[in-house]
Design an enzyme around this catalytic site. Structure first.
Site, PDB file in Angstrom:
ATOM      1  N   ILE A  34      34.138  31.578  42.010  1.00 37.65           N
ATOM      2  CA  ILE A  34      34.503  32.257  43.255  1.00 37.65           C
ATOM      3  C   ILE A  34      33.594  31.799  44.402  1.00 37.65           C
ATOM      4  CG2 ILE A  34      34.497  34.507  44.436  1.00 37.65           C
ATOM      5  CD1 ILE A  34      35.208  35.793  41.743  1.00 37.65           C
ATOM      6  N   ASP A  79      17.071  30.176  40.032  1.00 32.94           N
ATOM      7  CA  ASP A  79      17.648  31.307  39.310  1.00 32.94           C
ATOM      8  C   ASP A  79      17.360  32.522  40.195  1.00 32.94           C
ATOM      9  OD1 ASP A  79      18.028  33.539  37.570  1.00 32.94           O
ATOM     10  OD2 ASP A  79      17.711  32.241  35.827  1.00 32.94           O
ATOM     11  N   SER A 156      30.908  41.899  45.040  1.00 37.23           N
ATOM     12  CA  SER A 156      30.816  43.065  44.161  1.00 37.23           C
ATOM     13  C   SER A 156      31.919  42.984  43.099  1.00 37.23           C
ATOM     14  CB  SER A 156      30.949  44.312  45.051  1.00 37.23           C
ATOM     15  OG  SER A 156      30.830  45.481  44.299  1.00 37.23           O
ATOM     16  N   LYS A 174      26.564  46.806  39.924  1.00 37.38           N
ATOM     17  CA  LYS A 174      27.490  46.651  41.059  1.00 37.38           C
ATOM     18  C   LYS A 174      27.504  47.902  41.939  1.00 37.38           C
ATOM     19  CE  LYS A 174      29.135  42.468  40.157  1.00 37.38           C
ATOM     20  NZ  LYS A 174      28.747  41.314  40.986  1.00 37.38           N
TER      21      LYS A 174
END
Ligand code: COA
Length: 282
Positions: A34, A79, A156, A174
């Site tokens: 995404i 990271d 999210s 989240k």
């Protein structure tokens, strides 16, 4: 049943290639999935883009894809669980491309696990990546965002507000992100910084979705989404560009749900059995 609508072909093509002209975006998790889709949308809308992820090789490949689209690109591996490395990646992006005006906290980790069985380290790993990583991304980008009066976009998930079995670690992380997003909207609004979240549903061709769907079943997911299909990465990227740029100039503290309706399903007592009783009784 009505026919399922296909996605709009190339939704980013409807946006101006100047929408994000002069903007510098920093995107965690930008090497794939995404977040790479968001990076591509930003490049096509005229932004310079820096991507951050764990592996140099993956970032190099993604950067080549972004450059092929005409993008000005930078990357440095980090990271997000390592605050010093993350800060170095953010500072490197600004050195290479200029003050960051859009920070996207996209890096995430997910797996199904029973709450009573997973180790503390397993729970903490997801909180560290998702919530702490998002906080540090926003925090280290702040000096740049303050100068550019920029925006933060948190990626999210529906787990933030909808309860799910085997996702306690993800839901906790989240939900934390959503409140962080709102708190920053209030606290950083006076600096001209906007803070929003984007909630994708299942998105095709992503590592996370491929792995989760392999375990829980592709059809189960598609059946659960009212639109009856996964999103394309371009549909998420287009919304991210709208929210992050001047089109979203008065939007802050908003949770922007782009999930095909998935978050609305599941709380109704109209189950398949009830539907059967109502409409197929004879
Ligand atoms: N069930 C239960 N526990 C699990 C697990 C699973 N499926 N996968 C990992 N864990 C636990 C590990 O056992 C470990 O805990 P332990 O030390 O007590 O044994 C802890 O989580 C950390 O796992 P590890 O593999 O060491 O971490 P990592 O940094 O290599 O991986 C993850 C991070 C776990 C999030 C991994 O799934 C990942 O990197 N995923 C890629 C990103 C991703 O998920 N993207 C999709 C986002 S929607």
């Amino acid at each position: 049943m009505t026919e399922v609508q296909d996605s709009v072909h190339d939704p980013i093509g409807f946006l101006s290639p100047e929408l994000l002209k002069g903007q510098v975006a920093f995107i965690t998790g930008g090497g794939s999935g995404i977040n790479l889709g968001i990076a591509k949308a930003f490049v096509r809308c005229g932004a310079a883009v820096a991507i951050c992820g764990r592996t140099e090789e993956r970032l190099a490949g993604a950067a080549a894809e972004l450059e092929a689209l005409g993008g000005t690109v930078a990357y440095r591996a980090a990271d997000v669980r390592d605050p010093e490395a993350l800060q170095a990646s953010i500072d490197h992006a600004a050195e290479q491309l200029g003050d960051i005006s859009i920070a996207v906290a996209g890096a995430a980790g997910n797996f199904y696990a029973r709450a009573e069985e997973m180790s503390s380290n397993a729970f903490r790993t997801v909180v560290d990546i998702d919530l702490m990583g998002a906080y540090h991304t926003a925090r280290f980008a702040f000096p740049y965002l303050q100068r550019t009066r920029g925006s933060v976009l948190f990626i999210s998930a529906g787990q933030a507000y909808k309860a799910n079995k085997y996702q306690a670690h993800v839901g906790a992380a989240k939900a934390g992100i959503e409140m962080l997003m709102k708190d920053l909207a209030v606290e950083w609004g006076p600096h001209g910084i906007r803070s929003n979240s984007l909630v994708p549903g299942p998105v095709s061709g992503t590592e996370g979705m491929t792995r989760l769907a392999a375990q829980s079943g592709d059809e189960a997911w598609k059946k659960a989404v009212p639109l009856g299909r996964y999103a394309d990465k371009e549909e998420i990227g287009a919304m991210a560009a709208v929210l992050s740029g001047p089109l979203g100039g008065y939007v802050t503290g908003a949770q922007y749900i782009v999930d095909g309706g998935l978050g609305l399903v599941g709380s109704s007592h109209i189950t398949e059995a009830v539907e059967q009783a109502l409409f197929n009784a004879e």
